[in-house]
Design an enzyme around this catalytic site. Structure first.
Site, PDB file in Angstrom:
ATOM      1  N   GLY A  31      11.585  -4.301   5.967  1.00  0.00           N
ATOM      2  CA  GLY A  31      10.940  -3.401   6.922  1.00  0.00           C
ATOM      3  C   GLY A  31      10.783  -4.108   8.255  1.00  0.00           C
ATOM      4  CG  HIS A 200      -5.987  -3.258   2.646  1.00  0.00           C
ATOM      5  ND1 HIS A 200      -6.654  -3.938   3.629  1.00  0.00           N
ATOM      6  CD2 HIS A 200      -4.836  -2.810   3.227  1.00  0.00           C
ATOM      7  CE1 HIS A 200      -5.944  -3.912   4.746  1.00  0.00           C
ATOM      8  NE2 HIS A 200      -4.840  -3.230   4.527  1.00  0.00           N
TER       9      HIS A 200
END
Length: 338
Positions: A31, A200
């Site tokens: 990515g 998270h």
């Protein structure tokens, strides 16, 4: 004990720019053309800890790699484009970092990203399991509370799962907590360390202000406001960018910090501590973020939650149902894959 060990990695980031460190890590970024991937790749290229940097994406990677390759640092950079080139990108890697996926837009939660990013992470981690099963895998792609269980289940399917080598990168929560505490107390943020545990996303992000070094005190109302700001800091950036993306630069910094800490530990440096979302027995959740002692083979010792306040205990209790649901969602996704 923990506070003595847990002066992690702002120092690692600074040290990574010194030329005395060992230069041998082969790192892949999957990515690499995206909003996080490009600045993350720049930070990795800038570090003498990295000897080879391989960049993968489905678009623009040759250009990103060409651009980075002109920088006068030692890391050799190569770009790989599209699924057929992914195996070559991964071969021989020591560390794989995965920021791939779609970013949040205003009004979206990290969980809204699930359907798209779950498929991306499952595909990329399957390639890791096949082509670099021994590598450390660092997942940035959200929702981390689900993408780490996805990664684990994919590795299990391939028979190469090692819980000590798969990390959910929650470092940005720690970086933000350090920054916000330092702002309120007039401290140097590089010398502040706040452990952040749990998960998270939203209320699963649990800053342990009571364990901050140096020790700080806040009235309860200010503590509640500070905690809320740390939990919703990502949304703060999404709103401020007004549709132009999410936290990319600070996330790249945090991702690089975690990678440098991990590589330091792999190189034999002792006492390297970072919080990360990993397989855990610390709570009734099968995955949970706590301070971890890192070593040559990844996670060396889970340092646990430590002594906490009733306020922090309550936050953990409130986070567990949401965390369990996110973990199950990730596990079920892999079990139901064709």
């Amino acid at each position: 004990m923990l506070s003595a060990l847990a002066r992690p990695a702002g120092a690692a980031l600074r040290r990574s720019f010194s030329t005395s460190a060992q230069n041998n890590a082969k790192v892949a970024v999957l990515g690499a053309s995206g909003g996080i991937g490009q600045p993350l790749s720049l930070l990795l290229k800038n570090s003498p800890l990295v000897s080879r940097l391989t960049l993968y994406d489905i678009a623009h990677t040759p250009g990103v790699a060409a651009d980075l390759s002109h920088i006068e640092t030692r890391a050799n950079v190569k770009g790989y484009l599209g699924p057929e080139q992914l195996p070559d990108c991964l071969k021989g890697c020591d560390v794989v970092v995965i920021p791939a996926g779609v970013p949040r837009k205003p009004g979206m939660t990290r969980d809204d990203l699930f359907n798209t990013n779950a498929t991306i992470v499952a595909t990329l981690t399957a390639a890791c399991a096949q082509h670099c099963p021994e590598a450390m895998v660092c997942i940035i792609a959200n929702p981390v509370n689900s993408t780490i269980p996805i990664t684990a289940e994919v590795f299990k399917k391939h028979g190469v799962y090692n819980p000590n080598k798969i990390f959910g990168v929650t470092t940005l929560d720690i970086v933000r907590a350090n920054t916000f505490v330092a702002e309120l107390k007039g401290l140097d943020p590089a010398r502040v360390n706040v452990p952040v545990i749990g998960g998270h996303a939203g209320k699963t992000i649990i800053p342990l202000i009571s364990q901050c070094t140096p020790k700080v005190d806040f009235p309860q109302d200010q503590l509640a406001t500070l905690t809320g700001r740390i939990q919703e800091a990502g949304t703060e950036v999404v709103k401020a960018k007004a549709g132009a993306g999410s936290a990319t630069l600070s996330m790249a910094y945090a991702g690089a910090r975690f990678v440098f800490s991990l590589v330091d530990a792999m190189n034999g440096k002792e006492g390297v501590v970072e919080c990360s979302f990993v397989q855990s027995k610390e709570t009734e959740c099968t995955y949970f973020s706590t301070p971890l002692l890192l070593g040559k083979k990844g996670l060396e010792k889970n340092l646990g939650i430590g002594k906490i306040t009733p306020f922090e205990e309550k936050m953990i209790a409130e986070a567990i149902p949401e965390l369990k649901a996110s973990i199950k969602k990730g596990e079920d996704f892999v079990k139901n894959m064709k």
